[in-house]
Design a protein around this motif. Structure first.
Motif, PDB file in Angstrom:
ATOM      1  N   ILE A   1       0.842  -1.202   0.000  1.00 25.77           N
ATOM      2  CA  ILE A   1       0.000   0.000   0.000  1.00 25.77           C
ATOM      3  C   ILE A   1       0.873   1.247   0.000  1.00 25.77           C
ATOM      4  CG2 ILE A   1      -1.757   1.291   1.275  1.00 25.77           C
ATOM      5  CD1 ILE A   1      -2.843  -1.379   2.286  1.00 25.77           C
ATOM      6  N   GLY A   2       1.999   1.172   0.715  1.00 22.51           N
ATOM      7  CA  GLY A   2       2.935   2.297   0.716  1.00 22.51           C
ATOM      8  C   GLY A   2       3.440   2.581  -0.697  1.00 22.51           C
ATOM      9  N   ARG A   3       3.784   1.515  -1.414  1.00 27.10           N
ATOM     10  CA  ARG A   3       4.267   1.702  -2.790  1.00 27.10           C
ATOM     11  C   ARG A   3       3.141   2.242  -3.679  1.00 27.10           C
ATOM     12  NH1 ARG A   3       6.568  -3.274  -1.357  1.00 27.10           N
ATOM     13  NH2 ARG A   3       5.068  -4.475  -2.576  1.00 27.10           N
ATOM     14  N   LEU A   4       1.924   1.745  -3.422  1.00 27.87           N
ATOM     15  CA  LEU A   4       0.767   2.221  -4.174  1.00 27.87           C
ATOM     16  C   LEU A   4       0.578   3.723  -3.956  1.00 27.87           C
ATOM     17  CD1 LEU A   4      -1.834   1.734  -5.824  1.00 27.87           C
ATOM     18  CD2 LEU A   4      -2.956   1.003  -3.725  1.00 27.87           C
ATOM     19  N   ALA A   5       0.738   4.140  -2.710  1.00 31.40           N
ATOM     20  CA  ALA A   5       0.553   5.558  -2.370  1.00 31.40           C
ATOM     21  C   ALA A   5       1.512   6.438  -3.175  1.00 31.40           C
ATOM     22  CB  ALA A   5       0.761   5.767  -0.870  1.00 31.40           C
ATOM     23  N   GLN A   6       2.731   5.933  -3.373  1.00 31.00           N
ATOM     24  CA  GLN A   6       3.717   6.723  -4.116  1.00 31.00           C
ATOM     25  C   GLN A   6       3.306   6.910  -5.572  1.00 31.00           C
ATOM     26  OE1 GLN A   6       7.421   4.732  -3.396  1.00 31.00           O
ATOM     27  NE2 GLN A   6       7.416   5.325  -1.236  1.00 31.00           N
ATOM     28  N   VAL A   7       2.657   5.883  -6.115  1.00 32.97           N
ATOM     29  CA  VAL A   7       2.211   5.954  -7.508  1.00 32.97           C
ATOM     30  C   VAL A   7       1.122   7.012  -7.674  1.00 32.97           C
ATOM     31  CG1 VAL A   7       0.943   4.641  -9.246  1.00 32.97           C
ATOM     32  CG2 VAL A   7       2.838   3.576  -8.015  1.00 32.97           C
ATOM     33  N   LEU A   8       0.419   7.276  -6.582  1.00 36.94           N
ATOM     34  CA  LEU A   8      -0.763   8.140  -6.651  1.00 36.94           C
ATOM     35  C   LEU A   8      -0.453   9.597  -6.315  1.00 36.94           C
ATOM     36  CD1 LEU A   8      -3.275   5.744  -4.839  1.00 36.94           C
ATOM     37  CD2 LEU A   8      -3.078   6.124  -7.281  1.00 36.94           C
ATOM     38  N   ASP A   9       0.770  10.046  -6.564  1.00 32.53           N
ATOM     39  CA  ASP A   9       1.122  11.375  -6.059  1.00 32.53           C
ATOM     40  C   ASP A   9       0.398  12.515  -6.759  1.00 32.53           C
ATOM     41  OD1 ASP A   9       2.461  10.922  -8.337  1.00 32.53           O
ATOM     42  OD2 ASP A   9       4.413  11.658  -7.654  1.00 32.53           O
ATOM     43  N   ASN A  10       0.067  12.361  -8.023  1.00 35.50           N
ATOM     44  CA  ASN A  10      -0.608  13.491  -8.683  1.00 35.50           C
ATOM     45  C   ASN A  10      -1.943  13.083  -9.301  1.00 35.50           C
ATOM     46  OD1 ASN A  10       0.422  11.928 -10.676  1.00 35.50           O
ATOM     47  ND2 ASN A  10       1.031  13.650 -11.990  1.00 35.50           N
ATOM     48  N   VAL A  11      -2.786  12.457  -8.492  1.00 34.66           N
ATOM     49  CA  VAL A  11      -4.096  12.065  -8.994  1.00 34.66           C
ATOM     50  C   VAL A  11      -5.135  13.105  -8.597  1.00 34.66           C
ATOM     51  CG1 VAL A  11      -3.610   9.603  -8.981  1.00 34.66           C
ATOM     52  CG2 VAL A  11      -4.506  10.694  -6.917  1.00 34.66           C
ATOM     53  N   LYS A  12      -6.274  13.092  -9.294  1.00 31.19           N
ATOM     54  CA  LYS A  12      -7.272  14.131  -9.072  1.00 31.19           C
ATOM     55  C   LYS A  12      -8.533  13.621  -8.384  1.00 31.19           C
ATOM     56  CE  LYS A  12      -5.958  17.283 -12.744  1.00 31.19           C
ATOM     57  NZ  LYS A  12      -5.100  16.379 -13.589  1.00 31.19           N
ATOM     58  N   SER A  13      -8.853  12.339  -8.585  1.00 32.29           N
ATOM     59  CA  SER A  13     -10.155  11.896  -8.093  1.00 32.29           C
ATOM     60  C   SER A  13     -10.081  11.458  -6.637  1.00 32.29           C
ATOM     61  CB  SER A  13     -10.682  10.761  -8.968  1.00 32.29           C
ATOM     62  OG  SER A  13      -9.695   9.774  -9.100  1.00 32.29           O
ATOM     63  N   LYS A  14     -11.231  11.589  -5.991  1.00 35.49           N
ATOM     64  CA  LYS A  14     -11.331  11.428  -4.548  1.00 35.49           C
ATOM     65  C   LYS A  14     -10.855  10.057  -4.067  1.00 35.49           C
ATOM     66  CE  LYS A  14     -14.842  10.514  -1.766  1.00 35.49           C
ATOM     67  NZ  LYS A  14     -16.261  10.276  -1.570  1.00 35.49           N
ATOM     68  N   TYR A  15     -11.377   9.011  -4.700  1.00 36.21           N
ATOM     69  CA  TYR A  15     -11.051   7.668  -4.226  1.00 36.21           C
ATOM     70  C   TYR A  15      -9.550   7.404  -4.276  1.00 36.21           C
ATOM     71  CZ  TYR A  15     -15.902   6.082  -3.924  1.00 36.21           C
ATOM     72  OH  TYR A  15     -17.200   5.906  -3.556  1.00 36.21           O
ATOM     73  N   LEU A  16      -8.883   7.949  -5.296  1.00 35.67           N
ATOM     74  CA  LEU A  16      -7.442   7.728  -5.416  1.00 35.67           C
ATOM     75  C   LEU A  16      -6.691   8.583  -4.409  1.00 35.67           C
ATOM     76  CD1 LEU A  16      -7.086   7.565  -9.314  1.00 35.67           C
ATOM     77  CD2 LEU A  16      -7.259   5.679  -7.694  1.00 35.67           C
ATOM     78  N   GLN A  17      -7.141   9.847  -4.264  1.00 35.93           N
ATOM     79  CA  GLN A  17      -6.476  10.721  -3.300  1.00 35.93           C
ATOM     80  C   GLN A  17      -6.563  10.138  -1.884  1.00 35.93           C
ATOM     81  OE1 GLN A  17      -8.230  14.605  -3.948  1.00 35.93           O
ATOM     82  NE2 GLN A  17      -6.710  15.140  -5.513  1.00 35.93           N
ATOM     83  N   ASN A  18      -7.670   9.452  -1.611  1.00 33.12           N
ATOM     84  CA  ASN A  18      -7.842   8.814  -0.296  1.00 33.12           C
ATOM     85  C   ASN A  18      -6.702   7.881   0.067  1.00 33.12           C
ATOM     86  OD1 ASN A  18     -10.195   9.971   0.447  1.00 33.12           O
ATOM     87  ND2 ASN A  18     -11.505   8.305  -0.303  1.00 33.12           N
ATOM     88  N   LEU A  19      -6.018   7.385  -0.959  1.00 33.73           N
ATOM     89  CA  LEU A  19      -4.961   6.402  -0.704  1.00 33.73           C
ATOM     90  C   LEU A  19      -3.566   7.011  -0.790  1.00 33.73           C
ATOM     91  CD1 LEU A  19      -5.886   2.962  -2.301  1.00 33.73           C
ATOM     92  CD2 LEU A  19      -5.345   3.479   0.064  1.00 33.73           C
ATOM     93  N   GLN A  20      -3.517   8.346  -0.906  1.00 31.43           N
ATOM     94  CA  GLN A  20      -2.191   8.966  -1.053  1.00 31.43           C
ATOM     95  C   GLN A  20      -1.374   8.880   0.228  1.00 31.43           C
ATOM     96  OE1 GLN A  20      -3.370  12.793  -2.561  1.00 31.43           O
ATOM     97  NE2 GLN A  20      -2.505  12.353  -4.586  1.00 31.43           N
ATOM     98  N   ILE A  21      -2.072   8.852   1.350  1.00 31.26           N
ATOM     99  CA  ILE A  21      -1.332   8.845   2.614  1.00 31.26           C
ATOM    100  C   ILE A  21      -1.588   7.559   3.388  1.00 31.26           C
ATOM    101  CG2 ILE A  21      -1.116   9.949   4.875  1.00 31.26           C
ATOM    102  CD1 ILE A  21      -1.864  12.577   3.342  1.00 31.26           C
ATOM    103  N   VAL A  22      -0.510   6.867   3.714  1.00 29.34           N
ATOM    104  CA  VAL A  22      -0.607   5.707   4.594  1.00 29.34           C
ATOM    105  C   VAL A  22      -0.161   6.178   5.972  1.00 29.34           C
ATOM    106  CG1 VAL A  22       0.156   3.359   5.010  1.00 29.34           C
ATOM    107  CG2 VAL A  22       0.006   4.233   2.670  1.00 29.34           C
ATOM    108  N   PRO A  23      -0.984   6.010   6.994  1.00 24.74           N
ATOM    109  CA  PRO A  23      -0.608   6.478   8.332  1.00 24.74           C
ATOM    110  C   PRO A  23       0.772   5.968   8.713  1.00 24.74           C
ATOM    111  CG  PRO A  23      -2.854   5.627   8.338  1.00 24.74           C
ATOM    112  CD  PRO A  23      -2.303   5.352   6.984  1.00 24.74           C
ATOM    113  N   SER A  24       1.599   6.857   9.255  1.00 25.97           N
ATOM    114  CA  SER A  24       2.977   6.457   9.557  1.00 25.97           C
ATOM    115  C   SER A  24       3.020   5.355  10.610  1.00 25.97           C
ATOM    116  CB  SER A  24       3.773   7.683  10.027  1.00 25.97           C
ATOM    117  OG  SER A  24       3.139   8.230  11.159  1.00 25.97           O
ATOM    118  N   GLU A  25       1.985   5.314  11.490  1.00 19.14           N
ATOM    119  CA  GLU A  25       1.943   4.224  12.479  1.00 19.14           C
ATOM    120  C   GLU A  25       1.947   2.863  11.788  1.00 19.14           C
ATOM    121  OE1 GLU A  25      -0.045   6.815  12.296  1.00 19.14           O
ATOM    122  OE2 GLU A  25      -0.928   7.378  14.221  1.00 19.14           O
ATOM    123  N   LEU A  26       1.270   2.798  10.644  1.00 20.65           N
ATOM    124  CA  LEU A  26       1.167   1.507   9.977  1.00 20.65           C
ATOM    125  C   LEU A  26       2.461   1.130   9.292  1.00 20.65           C
ATOM    126  CD1 LEU A  26      -2.474   1.520   8.564  1.00 20.65           C
ATOM    127  CD2 LEU A  26      -1.587   0.701  10.744  1.00 20.65           C
TER     128      LEU A  26
END
Lengths: 724, 724
Positions: free
Chosen positions: B289-314
């Motif tokens: 998921i962390g790697r996925l988040a990196q791929v999503l750095d410049n996306v526009k839609s809500k569902y994708l933006q939701n995954l841009q940040i993985v909580p650092s605790e995780l």
């Protein structure tokens, strides 16, 4: 998800877990091999040990056989097992041989398991045989290949578990009445069409069995009606005897009720998962069968006489189980507490020694207090250090020389002595030895049970058969069924027949019985009558009575002569199948075509509303033509229910066709359904009345009546076949 | 069969065993409470933690909701639980409240679990809450009672296992498009009507998800289409972004593929059954998921933006798991081998000591040989006595004084020394301590995972949503779907629409697309055409496109404006239901009545062949009246497929009705199906031609043609409504 070591692989077809299996149904694993049109099929239930083989030809017959068996899993040989990994979820269906039903779970397996020589070898080795001749599958190479594939798959997947399948039984599809899935479905033999529910099926109506074995056997009998009068009569005679002797029936059922599911118990014995409670249940069942045998001392029918003698080996076995095992043993087998005292000299000696050692330690505190003069000395036990002698710190310098210091706490010192440790080791050792000895004795006992499986299984099957037949008798008495006269010709004569399921769903006495006479002069009934008046019910009632007679049950009617049918065909309702590109009407036509191609003058054909789903004239023309073909060319017995009242004209031209109608009483504002089938044709269907009863809005009903009135004034449908 | 102690009770609704659960479907346990017309319903999946509550009224809506959820088990409160013991096998159905679907498994439970105060208290305690306000179920007493009953049941049955259900989510049935079971069935959303197979369903056609979470979410979305334009657009925007950016889509899907089923993993963590491999799978998923988040750095839609940040605790948690656990740990947790060296000082110290003691014993043989001068002296180990020193009988009198004789064999004497025994006990103790320490460390780690469940679950749900939407995008690209324009009015404008399932079952490019225009002037299409020409397919295609649009998927067509529907109604085919005494025609009329009572001008109504199954004139009158009611009174958008060509007259009198036909090309000896829907009414149905294609015997076909010819000569059907 994560790769794990294989000990035993859970697959749908190899479950043994009681909690996950319905007690009253089998859980079959199938193995299948195809060779052009020919196929071999093996099916086994590892939870009960049943194992059957067959071979035949025709993909359609194979499909029907699979649909009858309802396997939890089907294994198929494949040359390239990598294929499996490439499938989309749920898509395995697309990769299996064309024509097989897609709703089952298929597992692809290496071909070598199925390869002729290998498969034969697997069978011979599994059962320690020299030849396959005794199994009756000697001339059935594909059946043998399938059996080998199945056994090979089990061996690979079950790890250290034994398969526990009994010697395979070879059968032929042609021994039984052929029932296609359409008919099983339409007659609602095991589940209802609409809800797929057990409640409301024929099986629900007639299943009064009291053991899981009986319930499973009844299901099998129901889906494989017999063709031989003698075999049917043997069942009917037993039912008759149990109907006529009410006291006997009650006692038989009381004893059967005390018999546990011997097949499943034996399945667990073979799989090595049976525990002490299972063996006690098995013993209790054998004792119950012994009591049952005594009740049967002067019976006349074959199935009951079969149970008059319980092999003495089994009585001895039951006795041995009861003598060896305590009354309420624990679930686990390796922690002792399973074997009674007095059974095994060594075990008793070990237990005696253990008691002595335990007493010695119990005494130690006193003897050491006296020896050392330390009043606060204690003997204790802890998980990591075992037994120890504890002395308060203040007194620790008084500890004798042979005390070895082991642990120092704030206020105390803990010691051991070689003697104490030796006793401790002995206690642990003894406990282990006792547990081992108990386990060994248990395993010997289980092995002894296992060795008698070839006596227990046939006995279980005899009990199952009597359970089914006593259930038939119970239903017959409860709902007043009668013994049909089974005949060889074509006559079907039913006096006051009833629908076995609908009758039970209505309040007692509400069901209206009806007669049926076919095969003597009249072969085809054209049945008309209003919607919802009971045409479909009548149609199926005839089919179900025929079914019940051929499985050896009494039947719901006053009096009957019933000739053996080779097949029962039904066409009732239809749904389309876009996935294969078939419209509802096409499905209907395909099913009809199948009937017209396969029905014989020994078949019973039940058709409901052929010709719906197309334009009126087309439908009427097809219905007419089909009815004519059935009566004139095939001369099969049948009932043709229809709303095309024009079909009543057929009786004028064909001698073996007769018109019947379900009559209604027309009152001022409504119609009363009388549910009586009488000679003569109906001329109205009261469809709008049905719509009103179903709750169509009044404005729709009134408008429909108005339109109806106009249509009647301006329209007519005439066949113009007067010169036919 | 035999009574056993309860540790954990297996029931269909509380299974956690991976092998027994389909990965791509939920296994829901429902709890239900009824209070007159009002009801509360809770449903939870212990294998994934999902837990939802709702409350509403009307037994019909309840039934529909249960049929949507397809629970494995439903628990119901009962005052007299003894009832359960009295049931015949399979008969529980008869004892449950009238109107509930009988095909489910019901379990009766004591009412006290559901009692208001108790239930509330159970909820508050389970989740350590002070108030229910935050859950949104504060004003929903029946929903709370159901939830309490469900949690209470789990607590009673799961023994020491925790329930592992997350905080309940409250929903309202009215938030979603209402789909009744009839429509779910007829549109074949999750399984086909005829075979009940997944293959050939809409879900099969559009499911390209790569995780079990995604598959389960898609199933839920599919059965709960949205009503709000904004929510639909949010999904469509995401699909559009993933369609337009092919590289992004591929990378997203590649990363999602590496994510395990976090919900089920977490379910096992909560239940205390997760092992080390499960935690590693969880860590691997979090990294993915962390790697996925990196791929999503410049996306526009809500569902994708939701995954841009993985909580650092995780991220930290994943790191900790990987640092603690060895790469390939064993399945069992209590036998060590799980924790890496260097992680825990105490553990390392214990292992060091163990190694020293083991070395001491390994050296003992040498040192004792030297000390005693006996060359044949050996150190051995056996299961019952542990370590011993063995000396041949001949040399046994040379044994030193501190040797304690332990066992005498034929040729040897075995001894222990206090020192040896002490070492042995230490080794055993150390091994136990090491295993315990490893287990403790693992439990701490699992507890740490458990504590983060409130971060992991939402993340898992976001991943699931993106999995679904990326799957939509994949299908859209693969089959050339387009983004519909979602509108608020009544307009339904489909240009070159296709049936999403049939299209995939045909060779590429073979499907014939068709237009649909409703809601702008024309509300009701009367659709005529030959049998098997594709009327039903067209009808359902329109329903499926509407469905797809409202779940936020692209749609199989060239261009579309689609307005929100409140409900989709279908009436397609029917089977009778003898168990409840309904004939096929009655079922059809009941379903039709239901539609006429509930459809609004925002509904889409799809009717296939209303009026079959009764006499021609009745059926025609009902069909006419129903069509008129739909168009004139309800003004809902709809398609009415029929073989009553007379209905084409309706368009003459009602402005919002139009005639369409599926055209065929008539050749000399056969007809060619063009599958094109065009304006105008058909006047023939070619039913006999369909019969020929289905394989009716030629003699039947020829005879039908002959009869048809005569009927046409002598008959007419006229409505005589010219003056209407």
């Amino acid at each position: 998800m994560v790769r794990r070591e294989v000990t035993r692989v859970f697959t749908p077809g190899t479950l043994l877990e009681e909690a996950l299996l319905p007690a009253r149904e089998n859980n079959f694993l199938c193995a299948l091999i195809l060779n052009n049109e020919h196929w071999g099929l093996a099916h086994g239930d590892v939870s009960t040990g049943e194992f059957r083989l067959t071979q035949a030809q025709g993909i359609d017959m194979l499909t029907q056989e699979l649909l009858r068996i309802q396997p939890a899993e089907i294994i198929l040989p494949v040359e390239t097992p990598d294929l499996v990994g490439l499938l989309r979820p749920g898509e395995s269906a697309g990769k299996i041989p064309a024509g097989l039903p897609i709703q089952f779970t298929y597992t692809l397996q290496p071909y070598r398991l199925f390869q002729g020589t290998n498969a034969r070898q697997t069978l011979l080795e599994t059962y320690g045989l020299k030849s396959l001749e005794g199994l009756g599958c000697d001339g059935l190479p594909l059946a043998v290949q399938a059996a080998g594939g199945l056994l090979g798959y089990l061996a690979n997947n079950q790890g250290h578990y034994q398969t526990g399948l009994q010697l395979p039984h070879t059968y032929f599809v042609s021994e039984y009445m052929r029932l296609d899935q359409q008919t099983r479905r339409n007659l609602e033999l095991t589940q209802t069409v609409r809800e797929g529910a057990f409640h409301g099926s024929l099986l629900w109506a007639i299943d009064r069995t009291m053991t899981g074995m009986g319930a499973r056997l009844l299901r099998r009998w129901l889906l494989q009606p017999l063709l031989e009068i003698q075999a049917i009569s043997a069942r009917l005679d037993t039912v008759a005897e149990l109907v006529n002797r009410g006291g006997l029936r009650q006692r038989v059922r009381e004893h059967i009720k005390q018999i546990y599911d011997l097949e499943r118990l034996l399945g667990r014995v073979q799989a090595g998962t049976a525990n002490a409670r299972d063996l006690l249940a098995l013993a209790a069942s054998l004792f119950a069968i012994g009591r049952l045998a005594q009740v049967l001392d002067n019976v006349k029918s074959k199935y009951l006489q079969n149970l008059q003698i319980v092999p003495s080996e089994l009585e001895a076995l039951a006795e041995r189980i009861r003598q060896l095992l305590v009354e309420a043993p624990p679930v686990t087998l390796t922690e002792g507490g399973v074997i009674r005292p007095g059974v095994d000299g060594e075990l008793d000696r070990l237990k005696q020694t253990l008691t002595e050692d335990q007493n010695w330690i119990a005494q130690l505190e006193i003897t050491e207090k006296i020896r050392t003069g330390i009043a606060t000395l204690k003997v204790g036990f802890n998980k990591t250090f075992g037994y120890y002698i504890s002395i308060t710190r203040a007194k620790s310098e008084q500890a004798p020389a042979d005390y070895i210091r082991k642990q120092t706490l704030t206020n105390e010192e803990r010691y051991i002595t070689p003697e104490l440790k030796e006793r401790e080791i002995r206690i642990l050792t003894l406990q282990t030895e006792i547990n081992q000895r108990e386990y060994e004795l248990f395993l010997q006992l289980r092995q002894a049970v296992s060795l008698q499986q070839n006596l227990i299984r046939p006995l279980a099957q005899k009990v199952a058969a009597v359970d089914v037949l006593a259930g038939f008798a119970e239903v017959a008495v409860m709902y007043n069924y009668q013994c049909p006269e089974i005949m060889a010709g074509r006559e079907l004569h039913i006096k006051q027949g009833r629908h076995p399921v609908v009758e039970q769903l209505l309040p007692a006495g509400c069901f209206v019985p009806n007669d049926t006479h076919l095969g003597m002069g009249i072969d085809l009934m054209i049945l008309t009558g209003p919607n919802a008046s009971g045409k479909s019910c009548y149609l199926r009632q005839v089919g179900l009575i025929q079914m019940l007679a051929q499985i050896g049950s009494f039947v719901p009617l006053l009096q009957a002569k019933i000739s053996i049918c080779d097949r029962i065909f039904t066409r009732v309702g239809a749904v389309d199948d876009l996935a294969t590109g078939q419209s509802t009407f096409m499905v209907e036509m395909c099913e009809t075509a199948n009937i017209l191609h396969h029905a014989t003058d020994r078949s019973l054909v039940l058709l409901d509303e052929i010709g719906r789903g197309t334009a009126t004239f087309d439908g009427l023309a097809i219905a007419w033509s089909v009815a004519e073909y059935l009566a004139f060319y095939l001369k099969c017995r049948g009932i043709f229910a229809t709303h095309y009242h024009e079909l009543n004209e057929l009786a004028n031209t064909l001698k073996n066709v007769a018109n019947y109608q379900v009559v209604v009483q027309e009152l001022a504002d409504q119609i009363v359904f009388l549910h009586q089938v009488q000679p003569g044709g109906a001329d109205r269907s009261y469809g709008i009345e049905a719509g009103r009863l179903a709750g169509l809005p009044p404005v729709v009903i009134n408008r429909a009546r108005e339109i109806m009135h106009r249509i009647e004034q301006h329209s007519q449908i005439t066949l113009g076949l007067q010169n036919y």
